[in-house]
Design an enzyme around this catalytic site. Structure first.
Site, short mmCIF file in Angstrom:
data_model
loop_
_atom_site.label_atom_id
_atom_site.label_comp_id
_atom_site.label_asym_id
_atom_site.label_seq_id
_atom_site.Cartn_x
_atom_site.Cartn_y
_atom_site.Cartn_z
N GLY A 113 79.65 56.90 38.82
CA GLY A 113 80.82 56.04 38.66
C GLY A 113 80.70 54.97 37.60
N ARG A 142 88.65 37.48 43.84
CA ARG A 142 87.83 38.68 44.00
C ARG A 142 86.96 38.57 45.26
NH1 ARG A 142 90.64 39.15 40.53
NH2 ARG A 142 91.61 40.33 42.18
N ASN A 178 80.49 61.64 38.14
CA ASN A 178 81.54 60.73 37.68
C ASN A 178 82.88 61.46 37.68
OD1 ASN A 178 81.92 58.02 36.79
ND2 ASN A 178 82.32 58.72 34.72
N LEU A 179 83.96 60.69 37.74
CA LEU A 179 85.28 61.31 37.72
C LEU A 179 85.51 62.09 36.44
CD1 LEU A 179 87.71 61.36 39.62
CD2 LEU A 179 88.63 59.39 38.41
N ILE A 204 79.54 43.94 41.51
CA ILE A 204 79.31 42.61 42.09
C ILE A 204 79.82 42.55 43.53
CG2 ILE A 204 79.28 41.47 39.84
CD1 ILE A 204 82.19 40.70 40.19
N ASP A 205 80.38 43.67 44.03
CA ASP A 205 80.81 43.70 45.43
C ASP A 205 79.59 43.93 46.34
OD1 ASP A 205 80.36 46.61 46.01
OD2 ASP A 205 81.91 46.92 44.50
N HIS A 227 74.28 42.84 37.56
CA HIS A 227 75.34 41.99 37.01
C HIS A 227 75.75 40.87 37.97
CE1 HIS A 227 76.69 45.31 33.97
NE2 HIS A 227 75.61 44.69 33.61
N TYR A 257 87.52 34.54 40.31
CA TYR A 257 86.43 35.03 41.16
C TYR A 257 86.64 34.66 42.62
CZ TYR A 257 84.14 36.75 37.03
OH TYR A 257 83.86 37.46 35.90
#
Ligand code: OAD
Length: 237
Positions: A176, A59, A203-204, A93-94, A109, A56
């Site tokens: 996404g 990250r 979504n993709l 979480i970004d 999250h 983490y």
């Protein structure tokens, strides 16, 4: 002028993919070269806290190298220009929604830029590294700090507020996310069971739950989301 009052947007890793952050369920089944079970469970943390901290910490440091993309910015535009409510519920979480300009965000999250004390439960903003030698700024216990992240087997954050928002929305948009992880994967079923809101997936590729949505569009978020917001604000969606 949109056709809706309360808009809830659920986002997942796919909205940050074009900013350069890895999604979870890529072809190799690994997240940044690790199995999720080795870095994203309370058992993994008990077994090898330094490995989990290192993971983490990397990250967290990596956030400085990425930027919000047009999809994050389009959601901020929607929040600014829409007359009613816009709430972003993110599994990410970004901090790219914040940096893209959104203000009304729930991180179900957790957040990379926060840590909490497993002794006194206090939550702290944190931009640097942590390890098992860092003391809690509040209660002073060592070791105590851990990433403020919801791991598998733990209860997601903000579930009461999320439930209220899903009950009162008249448009639910999912962007996404693969629809693999509950409770988020169940939000569309919850919304459609109440029968009040329209639901749209961007979504993709079609997600696990695509058949539950009223409408689904496939493509990259950086293209689909700005187009969708444009139509929405023009009252055409
Ligand atoms: P996934 O990796 O499971 O799914 C990402 C989705 O985004 C996939 O359906 C992709 O097709 C799609 N996608 C990829 N690139 C895209 C792009 N450029 N534009 C639009 N869509 C794109 O990620 P999540 O659904 O967010 O939980 O995963 C949910 C949770 O599982 C995560 O929050 C995390 C993970 O385990 C925890 O850590 C608790």
């Amino acid at each position: 002028m949109t056709n809706y009052q309360n808009i809830v947007v659920l986002t997942g890793a796919g909205i940050s993919a074009e900013s350069g952050l890895s999604t979870f369920r890529g072809d190799d089944g690994l997240w940044e070269n690790h199995r999720l079970e080795d870095v994203a469970t309370p058992e993994a943390f008990r077994r090898d806290p330094e490995l989990v901290h290192r993971f983490y910490n990397m990250r967290r440091a990596n956030l400085g190298t990425v930027r919000p993309n047009p999809a994050h910015k389009a959601l901020a535009r929607l929040e600014q220009e829409h007359d009613g409510e816009v709430l972003v519920i993110t599994q990410n979480i970004d901090d790219l929604h914040e940096r893209g300009g959104s203000r009304n965000i729930l991180h179900m999250h957790g957040e990379l830029l926060k840590v909490h004390c497993r002794s006194c439960a206090e939550v702290f903003d944190w931009s640097g590294d942590i390890d098992e030698t860092v003391e809690c700024p509040d209660c002073g216990v060592i070791p105590s700090l851990r990433p403020h992240i919801v791991w598998f087997g733990e209860m997601p954050f903000c579930m009461y507020e999320i439930d209220e928002a899903l009950r009162s929305c008249d448009l639910f948009v999912s962007i996404g996310t693969s629809g693999n992880v509950y409770p988020a994967a169940g939000f569309v079923a919850q919304v459609s069971a109440m029968g009040r809101a329209r639901s749209i997936e961007l979504n993709l590729e079609p997600s696990e739950g695509v058949s539950l949505f009223n409408e689904a569009r496939q493509g990259p978020a950086s293209k689909l989301v700005p187009e969708f917001v444009e139509r929405l604000l023009a009252g055409e969606a």
